[in-house]
Motif scaffolding. Structure first.
Motif, short mmCIF file in Angstrom:
data_model
loop_
_atom_site.label_atom_id
_atom_site.label_comp_id
_atom_site.label_asym_id
_atom_site.label_seq_id
_atom_site.Cartn_x
_atom_site.Cartn_y
_atom_site.Cartn_z
N SER A 1 41.33 42.41 41.38
CA SER A 1 42.73 42.95 41.15
C SER A 1 43.74 42.04 40.75
O SER A 1 44.57 42.51 39.93
N THR B 1 37.30 41.42 46.29
CA THR B 1 38.31 42.45 45.88
C THR B 1 39.48 41.91 45.17
O THR B 1 40.19 42.59 44.38
N GLU C 1 48.82 48.86 45.83
CA GLU C 1 48.47 47.85 44.76
C GLU C 1 48.99 48.67 43.41
O GLU C 1 49.26 48.15 42.51
N GLU D 1 45.50 50.69 48.26
CA GLU D 1 45.33 51.25 47.05
C GLU D 1 46.34 51.49 46.50
O GLU D 1 47.02 51.62 45.29
#
Length: 233
Positions: A68, A64, A30, A27
């Motif tokens: 993203s 996921t 990213e 996280e």
């Protein structure tokens, strides 16, 4: 750089932390990734790598990634050149995503038929894992594919009219030829290694590709050494 590049490509492993084992670190990575590239004034093209969906991808890790970064495989035209971006991890380990892998394979077959029919001046495949590092006949290792699938896919590409493949994954520069189809492997911007595979390398850089009428020219530059203007002569 003048003229301004049409786009920037990252050939996979956008982040380092694996999605299933390091979700909290991922996280943060990213967030950093998107902050860094938010000021980019040309399009950023993201290719899906093994760190992006896991060495053994699942439906969840692929979903996921898509939420993203967008599609994990796609195609597009740019300046008269046709690009095919594949998810190479399906060919490395699709044990948990057989249906998604089959859909990808059907799509790729359609793309190759399209190239056969339309015969673009240049057709380019972008993928993370290279079919080979330096030689189509080299043995299997962690940086390439098994020879049986490698042989099949190289022939498919070639028969369709593909003549250029750009890859990452290897953490050093590499590449070679299958007949007159060139496969180019570009080192990482982050961690690279020497040719012995063990010693850290400070050779961090990127590749500039010039698309000419009858050929593609490419040069690798260490960070801070690329020219600010590109000549077409």
């Amino acid at each position: 750089m003048t003229p301004k590049p049409k786009f920037l490509v990252i050939c996979g492993d956008l982040l380092e932390a694996f999605p299933e084992t390091e979700p909290k670190l991922r996280e943060k990575q990213e967030k950093d990734f998107k902050n860094v590239f938010s000021a980019l004034d040309i399009p950023l093209l993201c290719v899906c790598g093994n760190h992006d969906i896991g060495n053994t991808p699942t439906e969840d890790t692929i979903a996921t990634y898509r939420s993203s970064f967008g599609d994990d495989y796609f195609s597009f035209w740019c300046g008269g050149v046709y690009f095919i971006v594949i998810n190479s991890q399906f060919y490395e380990n699709d044990s948990k995503v057989k249906q998604l892998s089959a859909e990808h394979e059907t799509w790729l077959e359609q793309q190759l038929e399209y190239v056969k029919r339309e015969q673009p001046k240049h057709s380019i495949v972008l993928q993370h894992i290279p079919w080979f590092q330096n030689n189509p006949d080299e043995p299997k290792n962690p940086w390439n594919f098994e020879k049986d699938i490698r042989t099949v896919m190289l022939k498919k590409y070639y028969d369709a009219g593909i003549r250029h493949i750009y890859c990452g994954h290897y953490h050093r520069n590499g590449g070679g030829f299958y007949k007159d189809m060139e496969l180019v492997v570009t080192a990482a911007v982050e961690v690279n290694v020497q040719n012995d595979g063990t010693t850290p390398s400070n050779d961090h850089g990127y590749r500039v590709v010039k698309v000419l009428d009858n050929k593609l020219e490419h040069s690798y530059y260490e960070l801070g050494t690329a020219p600010s203007s590109i000549s077409w002569n």
